[in-house]
Scaffold this motif. Sequence first.
Motif, PDB file in Angstrom:
ATOM      1  N   TRP A 201       0.845  -8.244   5.186  1.00  0.00           N
ATOM      2  CA  TRP A 201       0.909  -7.405   6.045  1.00  0.00           C
ATOM      3  C   TRP A 201      -0.491  -7.250   6.847  1.00  0.00           C
ATOM      4  O   TRP A 201      -1.627  -6.759   5.978  1.00  0.00           O
ATOM      5  CB  TRP A 201       1.484  -5.941   5.920  1.00  0.00           C
TER       6      TRP A 201
ATOM      7  N   VAL B 215       8.274  -2.707   7.520  1.00  0.00           N
ATOM      8  CA  VAL B 215       7.804  -3.136   6.194  1.00  0.00           C
ATOM      9  C   VAL B 215       9.244  -2.830   5.196  1.00  0.00           C
ATOM     10  O   VAL B 215       9.213  -3.677   4.231  1.00  0.00           O
ATOM     11  CB  VAL B 215       6.675  -2.244   5.566  1.00  0.00           C
TER      12      VAL B 215
ATOM     13  N   ILE C 178       1.859   1.760   4.132  1.00  0.00           N
ATOM     14  CA  ILE C 178       2.420   0.262   3.695  1.00  0.00           C
ATOM     15  C   ILE C 178       2.517   0.098   2.307  1.00  0.00           C
ATOM     16  O   ILE C 178       3.284  -0.506   1.967  1.00  0.00           O
ATOM     17  CB  ILE C 178       1.528  -0.693   4.487  1.00  0.00           C
TER      18      ILE C 178
ATOM     19  N   ASP D 116       5.544  -0.945   0.012  1.00  0.00           N
ATOM     20  CA  ASP D 116       5.559  -2.517  -0.540  1.00  0.00           C
ATOM     21  C   ASP D 116       4.577  -2.640  -1.382  1.00  0.00           C
ATOM     22  O   ASP D 116       3.343  -2.722  -1.016  1.00  0.00           O
ATOM     23  CB  ASP D 116       5.477  -3.399   0.497  1.00  0.00           C
TER      24      ASP D 116
ATOM     25  N   LYS E 249      10.276  -5.894   2.992  1.00  0.00           N
ATOM     26  CA  LYS E 249       9.344  -5.910   1.788  1.00  0.00           C
ATOM     27  C   LYS E 249       9.814  -7.058   0.621  1.00  0.00           C
ATOM     28  O   LYS E 249       8.920  -7.241  -0.074  1.00  0.00           O
ATOM     29  CB  LYS E 249       9.235  -4.520   1.288  1.00  0.00           C
TER      30      LYS E 249
END
Length: 505
Positions: free
Chosen positions: A330, A318, A359, A363, A322
């Motif tokens: 994702w 990620v 995550i 991001d 990103k």
Amino acid sequence: MVKTNKRILRGVLMLTYLVIIGILLFLVSSVFSFLNTGADRSKMLHTEVKKVEQYLPKVTWVLDGNEGRKISEQKIKSVENDYLDAWYVKHIAYKTNTRVGIEDYFTESARENIYNILDYNKLNKTSIESTTLEHNLDIEFFSEDGQLIVLTDTNTLEYKKVFKDDKLVLETTEISTYRYILLLEDGFWRIRHMVKETSEKFESSLKRTSISNTNIKGINYYPQATPWNMYGDEFDINIIKNDFRIIKKSGLNSIRIFVPYEDFGKANVNYKKLEKLKLVLDTALEIDIKVVVTLFDFYGNYDVLDWTLNQRHAEKVVETFKDHEAILAWDVKNEPNLDFDSRGKENVTAWLDFMIILIKSIDKKHPVTIGWSNVESATILKDKVDVVSFHYYEDLSKFESDYLALKENINDKPIILQEFGLSSYGGLWRPFVGSDEKQAEYYKEIQKVLTKNEIPFMSWTLYDFDNVPKEVLGRLPWRTNPQKKFGFITSSGAKKLSYKYISKE
């Protein structure tokens, strides 16, 4: 005759002497070797539960100086390794109610309290499965003789599950602050004293991320010759680029691809695999195709002590991509609900929950989803994901009503039909069931429903496959053969009847 016997006796005596001398030399050298390696940590430890490749929580250091002696970066790294080792063996001990490894990482005074807890838990048939996901370390004091360190660990993120008679009685996530005293003994740092100073329940604050395009008309993608092994030795970006052109020309605007966990190196992600993934994303951007990246494929453990390794994997992928303009979303995991029976629903959903948190902390631009295998599971963690995704391989006549029921339950977020399709296989193992004509009719009918309800979709899949790896569905032909014929294009490159309905009615 007498002389001959004397010679034989003399030879036997000489041979015996040489054997005895050899044995003595071997014993002396072994003792000498033992004495010289006695201080070697790798030889001294009597436990197999080492942190290496098993426990990698995120560690942040506060490097603003300390009282006492100045500490080097090398020494800080040594302290970190030993400190995390101590946490890991304590996790193992509380899970198994055994003392393995505790003596190696804790001094006698610190061991006493741990042993008391272990004895109590064993007596009461209680066990604790736990892990730490984040540590924020600060050395307050380092003694002038280099033998003692005072260490604080602030905002330690801990996850725990407590079992009584093998039944889950408590599940909790805490943010805690600890203070430790570590002593240098036998060449490595042992914990002498530990105090939990504060602790409070962890509350995540997740901000919702909108998806950039809800008019998704997409497809799940593997190259025809390398299904489920897209990034292997036969990786060819020219083949992939040609496929992306076919997808774009067909009227589709997005794809879903998969990152195989072990193949990418698990916690230590292989940079060569990342380079191949970058080529795929760059090519998608060039062709103007958006990409949903599924982060965990061929993974199904979910053990609490595996979490830190999983997080390092997701973190690396990620963090690397990103800001890539081809990314649409994702996808944490493909069909995790299929692991509920074997791994436990609570284990799987807790793992997913923390993956979403991780995550989204990295991001903040791209949405996060989960690829549930059916409509029934799609409401799980609906308040945590940004987009609800589900797969549908059930009776087509029930699809619209199932979708509308789900939409009524989830009225504030986009819903994507992330996988659907029908195999055209009608051979020995499914006679008179599948055919190119039946597959085309299926897509014609479902596209009517998708268009009517404006449902974003990603079908399965572009190509028929000659081979399906045994890791996907095993070796049974009545399972693998139908899986080979879900494509809109044959393995030889000919468009099937269903291709007419790949993107619209």
